[in-house]
Write an enzyme that holds these catalytic residues in place. Sequence first.
Site, PDB file in Angstrom:
ATOM      1  N   HIS A 121      77.536  55.783 -13.958  1.00  0.00           N
ATOM      2  CA  HIS A 121      76.763  54.936 -13.038  1.00  0.00           C
ATOM      3  C   HIS A 121      75.398  54.699 -13.697  1.00  0.00           C
ATOM      4  O   HIS A 121      74.911  55.552 -14.448  1.00  0.00           O
ATOM      5  CB  HIS A 121      76.600  55.713 -11.725  1.00  0.00           C
ATOM      6  CG  HIS A 121      75.990  54.948 -10.603  1.00  0.00           C
ATOM      7  ND1 HIS A 121      74.633  54.804 -10.466  1.00  0.00           N
ATOM      8  CD2 HIS A 121      76.548  54.316  -9.550  1.00  0.00           C
ATOM      9  CE1 HIS A 121      74.386  54.108  -9.369  1.00  0.00           C
ATOM     10  NE2 HIS A 121      75.533  53.792  -8.791  1.00  0.00           N
ATOM     11  N   ASP A 198      77.100  64.686 -12.586  1.00  0.00           N
ATOM     12  CA  ASP A 198      76.846  63.733 -11.502  1.00  0.00           C
ATOM     13  C   ASP A 198      77.995  63.889 -10.499  1.00  0.00           C
ATOM     14  O   ASP A 198      79.115  63.467 -10.757  1.00  0.00           O
ATOM     15  CB  ASP A 198      76.790  62.316 -12.086  1.00  0.00           C
ATOM     16  CG  ASP A 198      76.709  61.243 -11.009  1.00  0.00           C
ATOM     17  OD1 ASP A 198      76.902  61.548  -9.826  1.00  0.00           O
ATOM     18  OD2 ASP A 198      76.481  60.075 -11.379  1.00  0.00           O
ATOM     19  N   GLN A 201      80.281  61.186  -6.477  1.00  0.00           N
ATOM     20  CA  GLN A 201      81.594  60.823  -5.932  1.00  0.00           C
ATOM     21  C   GLN A 201      82.509  62.027  -5.755  1.00  0.00           C
ATOM     22  O   GLN A 201      83.463  61.968  -4.980  1.00  0.00           O
ATOM     23  CB  GLN A 201      82.298  59.801  -6.836  1.00  0.00           C
ATOM     24  CG  GLN A 201      81.612  58.454  -6.911  1.00  0.00           C
ATOM     25  CD  GLN A 201      81.592  57.721  -5.581  1.00  0.00           C
ATOM     26  OE1 GLN A 201      82.434  57.940  -4.709  1.00  0.00           O
ATOM     27  NE2 GLN A 201      80.621  56.846  -5.406  1.00  0.00           N
TER      28      GLN A 201
HETATM   29  N1  PMP Z   1      76.486  58.323  -9.484  1.00  0.00           N
HETATM   30  C1  PMP Z   1      77.622  57.823  -8.983  1.00  0.00           C
HETATM   31  C2  PMP Z   1      78.915  58.102  -9.672  1.00  0.00           C
HETATM   32  C3  PMP Z   1      77.577  57.043  -7.821  1.00  0.00           C
HETATM   33  O1  PMP Z   1      78.705  56.550  -7.313  1.00  0.00           O
HETATM   34  C4  PMP Z   1      76.332  56.812  -7.191  1.00  0.00           C
HETATM   35  C5  PMP Z   1      76.230  55.968  -5.938  1.00  0.00           C
HETATM   36  N2  PMP Z   1      76.967  54.790  -5.964  1.00  0.00           N
HETATM   37  C6  PMP Z   1      75.187  57.374  -7.750  1.00  0.00           C
HETATM   38  C7  PMP Z   1      75.305  58.121  -8.893  1.00  0.00           C
HETATM   39  C8  PMP Z   1      73.836  57.185  -7.143  1.00  0.00           C
HETATM   40  O2  PMP Z   1      73.781  57.782  -5.896  1.00  0.00           O
HETATM   41  P1  PMP Z   1      72.571  57.463  -4.900  1.00  0.00           P
HETATM   42  O3  PMP Z   1      72.469  55.967  -4.855  1.00  0.00           O
HETATM   43  O4  PMP Z   1      73.010  58.056  -3.603  1.00  0.00           O
HETATM   44  O5  PMP Z   1      71.361  58.105  -5.463  1.00  0.00           O
END
Ligand code: PMP
Length: 404
Positions: A121, A198, A201
């Site tokens: 991400h 991370d 998910q």
């Molecule tokens: N990493 C992954 C794999 C995600 O799916 C997300 C959210 N879509 C994030 C990081 C970021 O999370 P947040 O927007 O809640 O900080």
Amino acid sequence: MRVAELRQQFPILGRTVKDKPLVYFDNAATSQKPQCVIDALTHYYSHYNANIHRGIHTLAEEATMAYEATRSAVQDFIGAASAEEIIFTRGTTEAINLVAHTWGRENVGAGDEIIISGMEHHSNIVPWQIICEEKNAILKVIPVLDNGELDMDAFKQLLSNKVKLVAIVQVSNSLGTVNPVKEIIAAAHQVGAKVLVDGAQSAVHLDINVQDLDCDFFAFSGHKVYGPTGIGALYGKKMLLDTMPVFQGGGEMIKEVTFEKTTYNDLPYKYEAGTPNIADTIALKTALDFIAKIGKNQIRKHEDELLAYATVQLQAIPGLTIIGQAKNKVGLVSFVIDNVHPQDIGVLLDNMGIAVRTGHHCTQPLMKRFGIPGTVRASFALYNQKEEIDVLIAGLHKTIKMLA
Ligand code: PMP
């Protein structure tokens, strides 16, 4: 699992969209909230709203106790050794940035390497790019195979004593792939690198035990685990958190301030400057308790059934290709349809009351890797039903007819 009964606990699922019953398949972006979580927020503001830690009056004490109870709940949820290792953040993004700007700034130097993967991400790419640019360090990327799994042979080739950190997603938000993070962590440790996982998910789908994984850092967001937005957590090994420099300066993170010198608070408060997000933190515990009561294994079993059912149904649609066919996946399916833009599919499905996500899902390099502008993504939660997948499949047939 009694899905019909559980659905009753999510008031939003009773609403209609465009005069159709809502079919909510955007759970990877954010999950819906059960009534108990909504009630926890209202209860806090109506009964014991107060600033925490500093007050001696009853309200402050009650709020502090509830806030700290969430820290213990998060500790249990991810299997940390101690509550001091849990730092509250706004979410995964802030947790990763915290590590980048503290541990990263101090431990990454010129010529050092940081390894990420091709399915990260943006929030696990950009903070490391910033550090690499600042420090003249090098960002290396583990390639993604055609089936959506990581190229583990290539990963092992990338490892050397130049690598200071491996920052890796446990479950891909675009492909659903479950990555072998335990193996990655062990291999990274062999060359002396630290590992950040991370868990944005994975936290909602998999049993997490940070001690068993032996990761150095783990980040997740409350809003993807049936909790509120604006609250998440960073886990870090105590030994690392103790020695890392501070992040933000302000109230709460200090022991003593003089104009000449400031000494810093103990863990975890050292990393929690200012008045935190008290209400949402308290309601996060309610969400974690809600999950624990049902049981993650039960939830995973149900979501796996939905995934298997959806995969078969989707594959039968002419011109549809599923992006991400890893052996180990969570309940999430990304797909493209020949000659139709994902965005157009999303708009037409919305007209039928079906909420899916379309686009690059904050993983632009991954979309480039597959040579596509984006996908349509349906992601499942404990309250979804097979009947809703039938509605999606019928909706897709209709959509294709309209756009052909
Ligand atoms: N990493 C992954 C794999 C995600 O799916 C997300 C959210 N879509 C994030 C990081 C970021 O999370 P947040 O927007 O809640 O900080």
